[in-house]
Design an enzyme around this catalytic site. Sequence first.
Site, PDB file in Angstrom:
ATOM      1  N   ASP A  21      -4.696 -12.085   4.791  1.00 13.62           N
ATOM      2  CA  ASP A  21      -4.749 -11.506   3.443  1.00 13.62           C
ATOM      3  C   ASP A  21      -6.199 -11.591   2.965  1.00 13.62           C
ATOM      4  OD1 ASP A  21      -2.525 -11.355   0.751  1.00 13.62           O
ATOM      5  OD2 ASP A  21      -4.693 -11.379   0.482  1.00 13.62           O
ATOM      6  N   ASP A 134      -4.015  -4.939   1.831  1.00 12.27           N
ATOM      7  CA  ASP A 134      -4.957  -5.972   2.309  1.00 12.27           C
ATOM      8  C   ASP A 134      -4.262  -7.096   3.068  1.00 12.27           C
ATOM      9  OD1 ASP A 134      -3.750  -7.510   0.264  1.00 12.27           O
ATOM     10  OD2 ASP A 134      -5.640  -8.509  -0.190  1.00 12.27           O
ATOM     11  N   GLU A 135      -3.089  -6.800   3.608  1.00 13.75           N
ATOM     12  CA  GLU A 135      -2.262  -7.880   4.143  1.00 13.75           C
ATOM     13  C   GLU A 135      -1.511  -7.420   5.392  1.00 13.75           C
ATOM     14  OE1 GLU A 135       1.505 -10.140   2.088  1.00 13.75           O
ATOM     15  OE2 GLU A 135       0.561  -8.458   1.101  1.00 13.75           O
TER      16      GLU A 135
HETATM   17  P1  TTP Z   1      -3.466  -9.501  -3.513  1.00 18.57           P
HETATM   18  O1  TTP Z   1      -3.736  -9.796  -2.073  1.00 18.57           O
HETATM   19  O2  TTP Z   1      -2.223 -10.033  -4.117  1.00 18.57           O
HETATM   20  O3  TTP Z   1      -4.655 -10.056  -4.406  1.00 18.57           O
HETATM   21  P2  TTP Z   1      -6.204 -10.110  -4.112  1.00 18.57           P
HETATM   22  O4  TTP Z   1      -6.526  -9.669  -2.732  1.00 18.57           O
HETATM   23  O5  TTP Z   1      -6.942  -9.388  -5.190  1.00 18.57           O
HETATM   24  O6  TTP Z   1      -6.530 -11.650  -4.296  1.00 18.57           O
HETATM   25  P3  TTP Z   1      -6.155 -12.859  -3.316  1.00 18.57           P
HETATM   26  O7  TTP Z   1      -5.428 -12.288  -2.147  1.00 18.57           O
HETATM   27  O8  TTP Z   1      -7.465 -13.459  -2.956  1.00 18.57           O
HETATM   28  O9  TTP Z   1      -5.321 -13.759  -4.153  1.00 18.57           O
HETATM   29  O10 TTP Z   1      -3.477  -7.947  -3.738  1.00 18.57           O
HETATM   30  C1  TTP Z   1      -4.340  -7.060  -3.045  1.00 18.57           C
HETATM   31  C2  TTP Z   1      -4.846  -5.980  -3.981  1.00 18.57           C
HETATM   32  O11 TTP Z   1      -3.748  -5.294  -4.562  1.00 18.57           O
HETATM   33  C3  TTP Z   1      -5.669  -6.509  -5.126  1.00 18.57           C
HETATM   34  O12 TTP Z   1      -7.042  -6.658  -4.784  1.00 18.57           O
HETATM   35  C4  TTP Z   1      -5.456  -5.475  -6.184  1.00 18.57           C
HETATM   36  C5  TTP Z   1      -4.062  -4.922  -5.911  1.00 18.57           C
HETATM   37  N1  TTP Z   1      -3.100  -5.488  -6.874  1.00 18.57           N
HETATM   38  C6  TTP Z   1      -2.815  -4.762  -8.036  1.00 18.57           C
HETATM   39  O13 TTP Z   1      -3.320  -3.665  -8.219  1.00 18.57           O
HETATM   40  N2  TTP Z   1      -1.945  -5.308  -8.952  1.00 18.57           N
HETATM   41  C7  TTP Z   1      -1.360  -6.537  -8.787  1.00 18.57           C
HETATM   42  O14 TTP Z   1      -0.607  -7.003  -9.647  1.00 18.57           O
HETATM   43  C8  TTP Z   1      -1.680  -7.272  -7.596  1.00 18.57           C
HETATM   44  C9  TTP Z   1      -1.063  -8.633  -7.372  1.00 18.57           C
HETATM   45  C10 TTP Z   1      -2.532  -6.711  -6.671  1.00 18.57           C
HETATM   46 MG    MG Z   2      -5.484 -10.391  -1.065  1.00 16.59          MG
END
Ligand code: TTP
Ligand code: MG
Length: 412
Positions: A21, A134-135
């Site tokens: 991730d 992103d995962e």
């Molecule tokens: P995440 O992987 O949940 O969050 P992140 O990568 O920003 O942070 P981290 O993994 O370090 O905790 O989500 C990936 C992307 O998806 C995030 O950059 C933006 C988008 N997203 C939204 O648009 N709305 C949301 O509520 C969430 C959780 C994510």
């Molecule tokens: Mg992330």
Amino acid sequence: MANRGRLPGTASPEQIVCHADIDCFYAACERLREPALRGEPVVIGMGYEPGTTNGAVATASYEAREFGVESAQAISEALTALPRKIDAAQDDELDVEEAGFYRPVDMEYYESVASEIKEILHERADTVREVSIDEAYLDLTDSTDWGADLRAFAEELKAEIREQVGVTASLGIAPTMSAAKVASDREKPDGLVIVEPGEVQSFFADLAVEAVHGVGPVTAAEMREMGIETAGDLAAADPAALDAAFGERGRRVYRFARGEDGRAVEPKGRPKSFSRESAFTEATADVDRQKQRLQTLAESVAERADQRGVLYQTIGIKVVTPPFDVQTRADSLPGPVADSELVGEVAEKLFGEFAGESIRKLGVRVSKLSFGEQQPSLSAWAEDCGTETQREQSQGETDSQPDGQRSLGDFR
Ligand code: TTP
Ligand code: MG
């Protein structure tokens, strides 16, 4: 081999699952094209411009999170917690040091960065399940082994993403998908958490019950009412009581908390290559050991392609010399084959220029795969492939699929 003979969709007990991730993904993307944002509080969202009101935070950099900004928050709330720099600069009441940069969401750009990352993940694992932008889950069962090699493998994957794309990934590695998912979140950002077989239950034990995949805030609150605070409590709870309160979902999270998760990583999309690598305990210059290792890897890779009925046209090797210098070489055959001996021969020929050097690690890869096609009789040209193969550096290689099986005559 770990995957042989198991039912589709069921994990082998020694399965190695990696959940990857990316850290604050949208913000990390913006930092790539605007380096001035590095190290600064950055908020990505919509509706922060003057005159707009409705909007939400998509994500925030870890610096911005320290101010209380988080995903899905109303943008107005974020602006209160962390004003915009340009506003703070003009307002005596606000401190520029306590302000941040706001940028709008640009999905097209984020998708392009995501595809570079996914390409690396597919290079590193035969089976990849992409679950969001992103995962992804990677099945590393056939790529590495539990032990020292696994940590090195994971560090290299992280370094590759950092160096080739410019963002940081957090990885969680565990024998089950649900534990790998939790593990990747434990040491964010830039985390790496490995949960070995037999450690899953103790890994979960002290975590809040919400950490278990599938337990949301509402379920967690209900579980607390029942005296279940931690994942360890959940693992030790009475399954009948959970069943009564939450039905099938209750039994599912109970199993996850106990480290019981029989799901295999099911791919989305076909693998682009099959590869296997192996490190020497210490770097060695012993040619016999090097060649022997190369042959073992070649056999293992060819066997896996064989099991899946896949033909390959490109055969490559990877040589890692101390400290961490990675070099790759590849040869393309005139047509797709499934021939273990040929993989060994080509690998050894490519290895010629490195033989006897001090080497830490070796890898063999087959790519340019063809699925579900018949192999023609290739013995005629396979014998003198050494003169017919066409050398190419792997950087210039494309992963495009061959047009399909042509007649053997076309190869000549
Ligand atoms: P995440 O992987 O949940 O969050 P992140 O990568 O920003 O942070 P981290 O993994 O370090 O905790 O989500 C990936 C992307 O998806 C995030 O950059 C933006 C988008 N997203 C939204 O648009 N709305 C949301 O509520 C969430 C959780 C994510
Ligand atoms: Mg992330």
